[in-house]
Write a protein that holds these residues in place. Structure first.
Motif, short mmCIF file in Angstrom:
data_model
loop_
_atom_site.label_atom_id
_atom_site.label_comp_id
_atom_site.label_asym_id
_atom_site.label_seq_id
_atom_site.Cartn_x
_atom_site.Cartn_y
_atom_site.Cartn_z
N ARG A 163 120.01 14.29 140.19
CA ARG A 163 120.17 14.70 138.79
C ARG A 163 118.83 14.66 138.07
O ARG A 163 117.92 13.92 138.44
CB ARG A 163 121.20 13.82 138.08
CG ARG A 163 120.76 12.37 137.89
CD ARG A 163 121.92 11.56 137.31
NE ARG A 163 121.55 10.17 137.08
CZ ARG A 163 122.39 9.22 136.70
NH1 ARG A 163 123.69 9.51 136.51
NH2 ARG A 163 121.97 7.99 136.51
N THR A 217 124.12 11.83 131.44
CA THR A 217 123.88 13.20 131.03
C THR A 217 122.66 13.77 131.76
O THR A 217 121.57 13.19 131.70
CB THR A 217 123.65 13.28 129.51
OG1 THR A 217 124.87 12.91 128.84
CG2 THR A 217 123.25 14.69 129.08
N VAL A 235 121.39 17.50 134.45
CA VAL A 235 121.77 18.59 135.35
C VAL A 235 121.87 17.98 136.74
O VAL A 235 120.92 17.33 137.20
CB VAL A 235 120.74 19.74 135.33
CG1 VAL A 235 121.13 20.80 136.34
CG2 VAL A 235 120.64 20.33 133.93
N THR A 244 124.43 21.92 137.97
CA THR A 244 125.54 22.01 137.03
C THR A 244 125.34 20.92 135.97
O THR A 244 125.01 19.79 136.29
CB THR A 244 126.90 21.87 137.76
OG1 THR A 244 127.96 22.06 136.83
CG2 THR A 244 127.05 20.53 138.46
N LEU A 245 125.52 21.30 134.72
CA LEU A 245 125.21 20.41 133.61
C LEU A 245 126.38 19.47 133.31
O LEU A 245 127.52 19.92 133.15
CB LEU A 245 124.88 21.22 132.36
CG LEU A 245 124.60 20.44 131.08
CD1 LEU A 245 123.38 19.54 131.25
CD2 LEU A 245 124.42 21.39 129.90
N THR A 264 127.37 16.60 130.52
CA THR A 264 127.04 16.02 129.23
C THR A 264 128.08 14.97 128.88
O THR A 264 129.27 15.26 128.87
CB THR A 264 127.01 17.09 128.13
OG1 THR A 264 126.07 18.12 128.49
CG2 THR A 264 126.57 16.49 126.80
#
Length: 113
Positions: A37, A89, A91, A107-108, A110
């Motif tokens: 990430r 949080t 990507v 893929t994001l 949040t």
């Protein structure tokens, strides 16, 4: 190897999300499948990986909250993320690691407080 990650989105703190990564070729022949990430303004970091013999490693920050798994019949790796925190949080990128490393598009995720 082409990797397609999905499952990101918005979650509240304490909530859960499940990421999927589908590979274009047999993952049973790939040494490691993993997740990394990258948070805004930070370097990409390791999250979890699973070997082709299902040996699993996690980053300390996600141990006990995240679970990586694989379904070789579907050529898919999953990342179940529970007890999400705002610090999660980022990507999230799927990676296939053998002699070379292949990356998915990200893929994001949040997490709101």
């Amino acid at each position: 190897v082409q990797l397609q990650a999905s499952g990101g989105g918005l979650a509240q703190a304490g909530g859960s999300l499940r990421l999927s990564c589908e590979a274009s070729s047999r993952i049973s022949s790939i040494m490691y499948m993993g997740w990394y990430r990258q948070a805004p303004g930070k370097q990409r970091e390791f999250v979890a990986r699973i070997s082709r013999t299902s040996v699993i490693d996690y980053a300390e920050s996600v141990k006990g909250r995240f679970t990586i798994s694989r379904d070789d019949a579907k050529n898919t790796v999953y990342l179940q993320m529970n007890s999400l925190e705002p610090g999660d949080t980022a990507v999230y990128y799927c990676a296939a690691m053998s002699i070379y490393t292949y990356w998915g598009q990200g893929t994001l995720v949040t997490v709101s407080s």
